[in-house]
Design an enzyme around this catalytic site. Structure first.
Site, PDB file in Angstrom:
ATOM      1  CG  HIS A  31      -1.549  -1.099   1.318  1.00 49.20           C
ATOM      2  ND1 HIS A  31      -2.606  -1.460   0.507  1.00 49.20           N
ATOM      3  CD2 HIS A  31      -1.348  -2.213   2.192  1.00 49.20           C
ATOM      4  CE1 HIS A  31      -3.184  -2.725   0.837  1.00 49.20           C
ATOM      5  NE2 HIS A  31      -2.569  -3.300   2.010  1.00 49.20           N
ATOM      6  N   GLY A  64      -3.902   8.338   2.023  1.00 54.30           N
ATOM      7  CA  GLY A  64      -3.014   7.518   2.411  1.00 54.30           C
ATOM      8  C   GLY A  64      -1.694   8.217   2.707  1.00 54.30           C
TER       9      GLY A  64
END
Length: 113
Positions: A31, A64
């Site tokens: 990620h 993020g």
């Protein structure tokens, strides 16, 4: 027929150990995270606790990028929680009657021209 890339004789622990050695023992993630960490000022981070980029009124980072490192699990819930927190704080400050409280979130065309 088993995949040649994934031998059925290798356990998950064996694969984990192999990956750990390949990454130099560092925590890795698939990620994409980081790049715009929160801080108390521009020397300490990219965004403040309201997700606003230091020195750029009205520019917010709510993804993020605000998570500084691997959280050890899929970060989707953390990103969602941070986004929900931002929206609640943003809405509260936009509807506040106190101009001092809305200053960081409210911006006018004159300020951005």
């Amino acid at each position: 027929m088993p995949s040649p890339a994934r031998s059925p004789s290798r356990s998950a622990d064996d694969r984990s150990t192999c990956c750990s050695r390949a990454s130099g023992g560092k925590s890795i993630t698939a990620h994409i995270l980081g790049g715009a960490s929160m801080g108390t000022d521009a020397a300490d981070g990219v965004i403040d606790t309201d997700h606003q980029v230091f020195g750029h009124p009205g520019l917010y980072v709510v993804d993020g990028s605000a998570i500084p490192a691997n959280v050890g699990v899929n970060p989707s819930l953390t990103i969602t929680a941070m986004a929900e927190r931002f929206v609640a704080r943003y809405a509260a400050r936009r509807t506040s009657d106190d101009p001092a409280r809305t200053r960081t979130f409210a911006h006018t065309t004159e300020e951005n021209s």
